[in-house]
Design a protein around this motif. Structure first.
Motif, short mmCIF file in Angstrom:
data_model
loop_
_atom_site.label_atom_id
_atom_site.label_comp_id
_atom_site.label_asym_id
_atom_site.label_seq_id
_atom_site.Cartn_x
_atom_site.Cartn_y
_atom_site.Cartn_z
N LEU A 136 -29.96 -13.88 29.88
CA LEU A 136 -30.96 -13.72 30.73
C LEU A 136 -30.57 -14.55 31.99
O LEU A 136 -31.12 -13.66 33.17
N GLU A 137 -30.05 -15.66 32.20
CA GLU A 137 -29.43 -16.14 33.18
C GLU A 137 -28.54 -15.28 34.02
O GLU A 137 -28.74 -15.34 35.36
N HIS A 138 -27.62 -14.95 33.53
CA HIS A 138 -26.58 -14.36 33.99
C HIS A 138 -27.28 -12.73 34.89
O HIS A 138 -26.95 -12.48 35.92
N ILE A 139 -28.05 -12.17 33.90
CA ILE A 139 -28.79 -11.11 34.48
C ILE A 139 -29.68 -11.37 35.78
O ILE A 139 -29.42 -10.60 36.84
N TRP A 140 -30.35 -12.64 35.88
CA TRP A 140 -31.08 -12.82 36.70
C TRP A 140 -30.21 -12.93 37.85
O TRP A 140 -30.48 -12.84 39.18
N SER A 141 -28.80 -13.74 37.85
CA SER A 141 -28.05 -14.15 38.82
C SER A 141 -27.34 -13.18 39.53
O SER A 141 -27.33 -12.92 40.64
N ILE A 142 -27.28 -11.86 38.85
CA ILE A 142 -26.45 -10.59 39.53
C ILE A 142 -27.37 -9.64 39.64
O ILE A 142 -26.98 -8.48 40.60
N THR A 143 -28.78 -9.78 39.44
CA THR A 143 -29.66 -8.73 39.79
C THR A 143 -29.96 -9.03 41.35
O THR A 143 -30.26 -10.02 41.87
N GLY A 144 -29.99 -7.83 42.44
CA GLY A 144 -30.47 -7.77 43.67
C GLY A 144 -31.80 -8.01 43.79
O GLY A 144 -32.72 -7.76 42.92
N PRO A 145 -32.15 -8.68 44.90
CA PRO A 145 -33.54 -9.18 45.02
C PRO A 145 -34.52 -8.12 45.15
O PRO A 145 -35.77 -8.41 45.06
N ASP A 146 -34.05 -6.66 45.27
CA ASP A 146 -35.17 -5.66 45.23
C ASP A 146 -35.56 -5.26 43.82
O ASP A 146 -36.27 -4.62 43.67
N PHE A 147 -34.86 -5.92 42.94
CA PHE A 147 -34.87 -5.56 41.52
C PHE A 147 -35.35 -6.80 40.69
O PHE A 147 -35.43 -6.56 39.38
N ARG A 148 -35.46 -7.92 41.35
CA ARG A 148 -36.03 -9.16 40.66
C ARG A 148 -36.94 -9.98 41.69
O ARG A 148 -36.96 -9.52 42.83
N ALA A 149 -38.27 -10.72 40.97
CA ALA A 149 -39.07 -11.21 41.81
C ALA A 149 -39.54 -12.25 41.05
O ALA A 149 -39.42 -12.52 39.82
N PHE A 150 -40.65 -12.84 41.62
CA PHE A 150 -41.63 -13.83 40.86
C PHE A 150 -42.97 -13.25 41.26
O PHE A 150 -43.26 -12.86 42.17
N ALA A 151 -43.56 -13.26 39.90
CA ALA A 151 -44.85 -12.33 40.04
C ALA A 151 -45.83 -13.09 40.94
O ALA A 151 -46.00 -14.43 40.85
N ASP A 152 -46.69 -12.18 41.68
CA ASP A 152 -47.67 -12.69 42.38
C ASP A 152 -49.01 -12.23 41.98
O ASP A 152 -49.04 -11.65 40.79
N GLN A 153 -50.03 -12.38 42.88
CA GLN A 153 -51.39 -11.85 42.62
C GLN A 153 -51.64 -10.41 42.11
O GLN A 153 -52.59 -10.26 41.54
#
Length: 201
Positions: A133-150
């Motif tokens: 999971l950490e590796h996936i987060w590390s290699i995923t581009g910012p358009d496809f990962r985020a921190f959930a907001d409201q």
């Protein structure tokens, strides 16, 4: 901060220079909450780097300190968290690592060193689910990962989410911790998909 931030590997393999800088920026989208401002979001993260990048970082600024097999960067990321670079001899050869250490905790650097040596001395190559999971987060581009907001459900708030592409739904955001084994395999580079799963990172 305390020494209870568990050391954790966030990238499989040796990071090239592009990957090195991307790994330093892997939490740039995170909210400016207590986790980020205190440095808890970063403390304990580590990954392998090239000798060239290790040496280049040593030459950028005079280190805050240098002791035996490691040195600490003068610039702090958050509170007492800063980059620590290690030169470690593992299985008869030297390797180089970057970690975020908590200089306010006397045990932090020793815990990270011990974790790296233990993890990288294993005779069988494997990855735990957490490492995948950490590796996936590390290699995923910012358009496809985020921190959930409201915009997301309340129990998603501030948590890491990834875009997945179920065949029947097009694309959806999903908590990284809720990825299925099939979704994890689809997001991992081909060479890591069939590695055995270790019990602990």
């Amino acid at each position: 901060m305390s020494c209870h931030s568990q050391p954790r590997k966030i990238f499989e393999g040796v990071a090239c220079r592009h990957e090195f800088y991307a790994l330093l920026s892997r939490h740039n989208q995170s909210p400016f909450d207590e986790e980020r401002l205190s440095g808890r979001r970063y403390a304990g993260e580590w990954f392998e780097v090239t000798e060239e990048d290790h040496d280049r970082m040593f030459e950028i600024l005079p280190p805050l300190f240098m002791r035996g097999d490691h040195f600490a960067m003068r610039e702090f990321l958050a509170q007492s968290i800063t980059s620590v670079f290690f030169t470690l001899k593992i299985d008869g050869r030297f390797r180089w690592f970057h970690a975020y250490g908590d200089l306010a905790a006397a045990c932090s650097i020793n815990r990270i060193r011990a974790a790296i040596i233990d993890r990288e001395s294993r005779s069988v190559r494997s990855m735990s689910r957490a490492e995948k999971l950490e590796h996936i987060w590390s290699i995923t581009g910012p358009d496809f990962r985020a921190f959930a907001d409201q915009c997301f459900a309340a129990d998603f708030a501030g948590r890491r989410i990834l875009m997945v592409f179920p065949a029947v739904q097009g694309k959806i955001w999903k908590l990284i911790d809720d990825l299925t084994d099939e979704e994890i395999a689809a997001k991992l580079p081909v060479q890591f998909r069939h590695l055995g799963e270790s019990v602990a990172a």
